[in-house]
Design an enzyme around this catalytic site. Sequence first.
Site, PDB file in Angstrom:
ATOM      1  N   ARG A 266      87.148  10.583  12.141  1.00 37.38           N
ATOM      2  CA  ARG A 266      87.768  11.702  11.434  1.00 37.38           C
ATOM      3  C   ARG A 266      87.950  12.880  12.384  1.00 37.38           C
ATOM      4  NH1 ARG A 266      84.540  11.492   5.571  1.00 37.38           N
ATOM      5  NH2 ARG A 266      84.854   9.245   5.265  1.00 37.38           N
ATOM      6  N   ARG A 281      78.389  16.256  11.137  1.00 42.24           N
ATOM      7  CA  ARG A 281      79.853  16.214  11.073  1.00 42.24           C
ATOM      8  C   ARG A 281      80.411  15.783  12.428  1.00 42.24           C
ATOM      9  NH1 ARG A 281      82.740  18.232   6.953  1.00 42.24           N
ATOM     10  NH2 ARG A 281      80.950  19.433   6.239  1.00 42.24           N
ATOM     11  N   GLU A 353      74.861  15.829   1.677  1.00 40.39           N
ATOM     12  CA  GLU A 353      75.500  14.635   1.111  1.00 40.39           C
ATOM     13  C   GLU A 353      75.258  13.433   2.009  1.00 40.39           C
ATOM     14  OE1 GLU A 353      79.752  12.529   1.164  1.00 40.39           O
ATOM     15  OE2 GLU A 353      79.790  14.722   1.184  1.00 40.39           O
ATOM     16  N   SER A 356      78.985   9.427  -1.510  1.00 40.61           N
ATOM     17  CA  SER A 356      79.880   9.827  -2.601  1.00 40.61           C
ATOM     18  C   SER A 356      80.318   8.566  -3.316  1.00 40.61           C
ATOM     19  CB  SER A 356      81.106  10.571  -2.069  1.00 40.61           C
ATOM     20  OG  SER A 356      80.823  11.916  -1.801  1.00 40.61           O
ATOM     21  N   ARG A 395      73.692   9.746   8.816  1.00 44.13           N
ATOM     22  CA  ARG A 395      72.980  10.732   8.001  1.00 44.13           C
ATOM     23  C   ARG A 395      71.664  10.164   7.477  1.00 44.13           C
ATOM     24  NH1 ARG A 395      77.290  14.671   4.853  1.00 44.13           N
ATOM     25  NH2 ARG A 395      78.625  15.049   6.674  1.00 44.13           N
TER      26      ARG A 395
END
Length: 425
Positions: A266, A281, A353, A356, A395
Amino acid sequence: MLELRFIRENIELVKEKCIRRGMEPTLVNDFAKTDKKRLALLQEVENLKNKRNTVSDQIGILKKGSQEEKKKADDLIVEMRETNQSIKELDGQLGDIEQSLAEIVMAIPNLCDDSVPVGQDDSDNVEIRKWGEKPTFTFDPKPHWELGEQQDIIDFETAAKLSGARFALLKGFAARLERALINFFLDLHTQKHGYTEVLPPFMVNTPTMTATGQLPKFAEDLFKIQDWDLYLIPTAEVPVTNIHRGETLSEKDLPLKYTAYTPCFRSEAGSHGRDTRGLIRQHQFDKVELVKFTTPETSGLELESLLSEAETVLRMLGLHYRVVTLCTGDLGFSATKTYDIEVWLPGQNAYREISSCSNFLDFQARRGGIRYKPAGQKKSKLVHTLNGSGLAVGRTLLAILENYQQEDGTIVLPEVLRPYFENRF
């Protein structure tokens, strides 16, 4: 995407749902105006075609008559040539308008479920439960980037030399832990939760990105391969959901459940200055994804089971977390409802997070032409698609480092992962 007819017949509802997301209903207003032009132009074309058909019949009759009638037939032929030219021009205009309409429809987000709380951003997300307790320490817990440097297991400096900012080089224990987590996640989801493991390509084409909603709206978030119609995948959701693109499935085979490990890529456009330290990130990270294809009647229940399956991973790892329902302003473009699982990170004194879990209804299936044949019925229907992280590997790794750290900086390995560290050779 939403069905064109549905938008036309429920224009006020679609406007209201966009406003709930914090969007101006500009796209929906543009749709209404453009669709009105399309319908008017379509009517004009149909009228001309009907006139042409009627006059063509008249010409056939007049040609069999007197000289005067034949002369009239010749005049009508000239008139019909002009009519044909008008039809051709109007058909061209109609094609342009229909293309504009299709582009507008592709940019309208999915309708949020009525149960989704209304809010502007992640501060308005609603916590629905917690599991476990925050760990206690007799010392000040460190963030994972300090632990990684202290133990020489995460090297951001070398990664920056190799690739630039927002990359990491895992070494020794961290590299092995990353691999153990991937295997643990896949074993759990295939052996306990009934998923079929797949290993998809890590590069996909434009139709694949479009079907799941990454294109055209989120092009700037993607890494495009120069001179190729290929993109690096931002998540395994993209190739796995497209496995059945253009297919009609059998109802008896639903739900279909796939799990896949992939690296994810990303650009993090628009996130400059956010989470610049550590593994939160990154431009490249590992994830194990869960994807489901279901009937419309069962997708709500399948979302709840998807959430439970993702939670199971954290419970087995003994990591404290909470579950929140995303508000309308934080909801993804293609989702109708999303739960986020946020793991506790003591080194940062914050929840982050880690998964999701979303239900897309038939939004992605309509883009991708993914249907199923209900038993005993002739007409096929669109499937519902769902996906969730099961889990984000990097994560999870940093959550283990921060939650299981000792005062000397060493890490206690969760018991469930110890078999993956045994020497098997």
